[in-house]
Design an enzyme around this catalytic site. Sequence first.
Site, PDB file in Angstrom:
ATOM      1  N   ARG A   2      12.338   5.140  12.931  1.00  0.00           N
ATOM      2  CA  ARG A   2      11.046   5.824  12.816  1.00  0.00           C
ATOM      3  C   ARG A   2      10.132   5.450  13.990  1.00  0.00           C
ATOM      4  NH1 ARG A   2       8.839   5.043   6.967  1.00  0.00           N
ATOM      5  NH2 ARG A   2       7.487   6.737   7.698  1.00  0.00           N
ATOM      6  N   GLU A  62      12.329  -9.402   2.449  1.00  0.00           N
ATOM      7  CA  GLU A  62      11.569  -8.226   2.905  1.00  0.00           C
ATOM      8  C   GLU A  62      12.408  -6.975   2.678  1.00  0.00           C
ATOM      9  OE1 GLU A  62      10.360  -8.395   7.053  1.00  0.00           O
ATOM     10  OE2 GLU A  62      10.187  -6.202   7.143  1.00  0.00           O
ATOM     11  N   PRO A  76       0.795  -1.231   0.000  1.00  0.00           N
ATOM     12  CA  PRO A  76       0.000   0.000   0.000  1.00  0.00           C
ATOM     13  C   PRO A  76       0.825   1.276   0.000  1.00  0.00           C
ATOM     14  CG  PRO A  76      -0.149  -1.140   2.118  1.00  0.00           C
ATOM     15  CD  PRO A  76       0.507  -2.077   1.161  1.00  0.00           C
ATOM     16  N   ASN A  77       0.337   2.222  -0.769  1.00  0.00           N
ATOM     17  CA  ASN A  77       0.870   3.590  -0.871  1.00  0.00           C
ATOM     18  C   ASN A  77       2.191   3.680  -1.632  1.00  0.00           C
ATOM     19  OD1 ASN A  77      -1.292   4.780   0.701  1.00  0.00           O
ATOM     20  ND2 ASN A  77      -0.387   3.714   2.443  1.00  0.00           N
ATOM     21  N   ALA A  88       2.879  -0.820   5.013  1.00  0.00           N
ATOM     22  CA  ALA A  88       2.362  -0.869   6.387  1.00  0.00           C
ATOM     23  C   ALA A  88       1.869  -2.259   6.783  1.00  0.00           C
ATOM     24  CB  ALA A  88       1.239   0.157   6.540  1.00  0.00           C
ATOM     25  N   TYR A 109      10.950   8.992   1.597  1.00  0.00           N
ATOM     26  CA  TYR A 109      11.061   7.955   0.564  1.00  0.00           C
ATOM     27  C   TYR A 109      11.797   8.417  -0.685  1.00  0.00           C
ATOM     28  CZ  TYR A 109       7.631   5.741   3.587  1.00  0.00           C
ATOM     29  OH  TYR A 109       7.002   5.183   4.685  1.00  0.00           O
ATOM     30  N   ASN A 158       8.098  -5.474  -0.600  1.00  0.00           N
ATOM     31  CA  ASN A 158       7.916  -4.326   0.292  1.00  0.00           C
ATOM     32  C   ASN A 158       6.428  -4.277   0.606  1.00  0.00           C
ATOM     33  OD1 ASN A 158       7.707  -1.963   1.696  1.00  0.00           O
ATOM     34  ND2 ASN A 158       8.955  -0.749   0.275  1.00  0.00           N
ATOM     35  N   HIS A 190       3.718  -4.507   9.288  1.00  0.00           N
ATOM     36  CA  HIS A 190       3.616  -4.380  10.747  1.00  0.00           C
ATOM     37  C   HIS A 190       2.318  -4.955  11.298  1.00  0.00           C
ATOM     38  CE1 HIS A 190       6.884  -1.736   9.718  1.00  0.00           C
ATOM     39  NE2 HIS A 190       6.079  -0.908   9.080  1.00  0.00           N
ATOM     40  N   ARG A 227       5.146  10.759  -2.613  1.00  0.00           N
ATOM     41  CA  ARG A 227       4.753  10.493  -1.232  1.00  0.00           C
ATOM     42  C   ARG A 227       5.904  10.808  -0.285  1.00  0.00           C
ATOM     43  NH1 ARG A 227       4.599   4.433   1.346  1.00  0.00           N
ATOM     44  NH2 ARG A 227       3.778   5.036   3.371  1.00  0.00           N
ATOM     45  N   ARG A 281       6.646   0.876  13.707  1.00  0.00           N
ATOM     46  CA  ARG A 281       7.301   0.343  12.504  1.00  0.00           C
ATOM     47  C   ARG A 281       8.472  -0.579  12.855  1.00  0.00           C
ATOM     48  NH1 ARG A 281       5.022   3.570   8.427  1.00  0.00           N
ATOM     49  NH2 ARG A 281       4.537   5.652   9.196  1.00  0.00           N
ATOM     50  N   ASP A 283       1.738 -15.855   6.723  1.00  0.00           N
ATOM     51  CA  ASP A 283       1.345 -17.224   6.363  1.00  0.00           C
ATOM     52  C   ASP A 283       1.515 -17.473   4.871  1.00  0.00           C
ATOM     53  OD1 ASP A 283       0.720 -17.700   8.987  1.00  0.00           O
ATOM     54  OD2 ASP A 283      -1.455 -17.545   8.730  1.00  0.00           O
ATOM     55  N   HIS A 321      12.530  -2.543   2.793  1.00  0.00           N
ATOM     56  CA  HIS A 321      11.981  -1.223   3.114  1.00  0.00           C
ATOM     57  C   HIS A 321      12.914  -0.153   2.572  1.00  0.00           C
ATOM     58  CE1 HIS A 321       8.991  -3.090   5.542  1.00  0.00           C
ATOM     59  NE2 HIS A 321       9.945  -3.830   6.087  1.00  0.00           N
ATOM     60  N   ILE A 322      12.309   0.883   2.049  1.00  0.00           N
ATOM     61  CA  ILE A 322      13.075   2.004   1.512  1.00  0.00           C
ATOM     62  C   ILE A 322      13.684   2.797   2.663  1.00  0.00           C
ATOM     63  CG2 ILE A 322      12.841   4.174   0.227  1.00  0.00           C
ATOM     64  CD1 ILE A 322      10.403   2.702  -1.201  1.00  0.00           C
ATOM     65  N   SER A 323      12.866   3.079   3.655  1.00  0.00           N
ATOM     66  CA  SER A 323      13.342   3.840   4.818  1.00  0.00           C
ATOM     67  C   SER A 323      13.906   2.886   5.868  1.00  0.00           C
ATOM     68  CB  SER A 323      12.171   4.626   5.424  1.00  0.00           C
ATOM     69  OG  SER A 323      11.180   3.741   5.925  1.00  0.00           O
TER      70      SER A 323
END
Length: 151
Positions: free
Chosen positions: A105, A96, A10-11, A75, A23, A72, A78, A18, A109, A85, A98-100
């Site tokens: 943060r 997995e 998402p997002n 959200a 990001y 990625n 988390h 954004r 997160r 699963d 993540h950009i940030s």
Amino acid sequence: MKRIIIINGPNLNLLGRREPGIYGSGTMEAALDALRRRYPGVTIDYFQSNVEGLLIDKLQEVGFAVDGVVLNAGAYTHTSVALHDAIRSIPAPVVEVHISNVHTREEFRHRSLIAAACRGVICGFGLDSYRLAIEALLGAGCTENEPNNAD
Ligand code: DQA
């Protein structure tokens, strides 16, 4: 020919627009172009959805066919036991991403519900996190169809 898929949650369709302070201003389209040029011997597919169930559908659809998944989950990282699963249900190794750097943060997160199901985690390197994940997938052992951190 290796086949890897990048799945964004998402997002992440808003990358470039954004919260650029977090990001960056680069777009996913430009990052994908650069990755496809860098790895001509790898088919790099891409899927993005804001819908948790569609991410699960995609993992199930490709997880028995591709050599690796760069995920990625945004959200949902988390919050989603269902994604955890799904990752455990497929043989393709999942990294997995993540950009940030989520650990610098908000506290919510800091916990990932999917990390324990993944082969490894890369976070904090901006859009370069995706390249590092592909490097990991192409590295020794990681494209074998081993279960994702099976017990
Ligand atoms: C993110 C980090 C998540 O906490 C956040 O919800 C995102 C993006 C990242 O790439 O840094 O949507 O996964």
